[in-house]
Design an enzyme around this catalytic site. Structure first.
Site, PDB file in Angstrom:
ATOM      1  CB  CYS A 225      -1.131  -0.233   1.152  1.00 23.63           C
ATOM      2  SG  CYS A 225      -2.116   1.522   1.578  1.00 23.63           S
TER       3      CYS A 225
ATOM      4  CB  CYS B 164      -5.898   3.284  -4.218  1.00 21.86           C
ATOM      5  SG  CYS B 164      -4.556   2.156  -4.503  1.00 21.86           S
TER       6      CYS B 164
END
Length: 292
Positions: A87, A230
């Site tokens: 991530c 994101c």
């Protein structure tokens, strides 16, 4: 019920519950992670970051083999409790946490290596907050089609692997982007074996200003749903748009997401092209929470 300390943090609205577990003593089940991330009955987050020493977790030994200085491992879980490889926003928030709590230090000209399931990621300070070297990337074979609520027909996508899987879809206008209903899971055909994050992008007009490319993006993250941002998805979107734009496209991009703006930089080393993500990382509050 036992109580554990936690911190809430975010990077451009992509938010996380952060739990320090240096010696790897806390065995969080998927159900407990999902409960902590639940926005109605828990703390609420897009995912959970467990801060654990690399030597104390099985996957961390691979990180230490790659870089002996990668003392800390980011054990990242999606909001549904499933394990995720990487991530990009999470790495920056993780770095902010270990630095602000004194678990690590970072000199202005140095890099902080952080172990992840997608390999060791090196974090440096930047004007925006932090920059993460995400390493090399790979374009996936095939031409997947993506169906999403709000689009009249399925659209072709480009698969991008950044240690976690992405499919990037170009839209024709800001209006199309805004009309998407990402409360409904987009359907990828053929379906990736382990799922994928889906990024919907609109190149801006003009595409390039001052040598920097510009685009807007919304994202549906597997195991989570739509998020305000994101990190790896931002990078995948910039790589895809650069590929579509042709040989003269820039290697530096600014990507607008619902939670803010992130920077993407492509650069070469002796082994090929690498990509880096830059943006803010904020710690919001800390407390204790009971584990079910």
């Amino acid at each position: 019920m036992p109580e554990i300390p936690f911190t809430k943090g975010h990077g451009t609205g992509n938010d996380f519950v952060i739990v320090a577990d240096p010696e790897g003593e806390l065995d969080l089940t998927p159900e407990q992670v999902a409960a902590l991330c639940d926005r109605h009955f828990g703390i609420g987050a897009d995912g959970l970051l467990r801060v654990v020493r690399s030597r104390a977790i099985g996957e961390g030994r691979s990180a230490l083999a790659e870089d002996a200085d990668a003392e800390w491992f980011m054990d990242y879980r999606n909001a549904d409790g499933s394990v995720a490889e990487m991530c990009g926003n999470g790495v920056r928030v993780f770095a902010r946490y270990v630095l602000d709590t004194g678990l690590a230090t970072l000199d202005p000209a140095a890099a902080l290596p952080i172990g992840t399931r997608g390999g060791v990621k090196r974090v440096t300070r930047s004007d925006a907050g932090f920059e993460v070297d995400l390493g090399r990337w790979r374009a996936e074979d095939g031409d997947p089609l993506v169906r999403a609520k709000g689009l009249d027909v399925a659209r072709p996508g480009m698969g991008v692997d950044l240690g976690n899987p992405h499919v990037v879809v170009a839209l024709a206008s800001d209006g199309e982007l805004e009309e998407l209903d990402l409360g409904v899971v987009p359907v990828i055909d053929p379906a990736p074996a382990h799922g994928a994050n889906v990024e919907f992008v609109v190149p801006q007009d003009p595409l390039v200003t001052g040598g920097v490319g510009h685009l807007r993006m919304r994202v549906f993250e597997r195991g989570v749903g739509e998020t305000l941002s994101c990190g790896t998805g931002t990078v995948a979107a910039a790589l895809a748009v650069r590929s579509w734009a042709g040989a003269n496209a820039p290697s530096e991009w600014r990507v607008e997401v619902p939670g803010g703006t992130l920077g993407v930089r492509m650069f070469s080393d002796e082994d090929g092209e690498r990509v880096a993500l830059s943006g803010p990382a904020t710690l919001v509050f800390s407390g204790t929470v009971a584990l079910a």
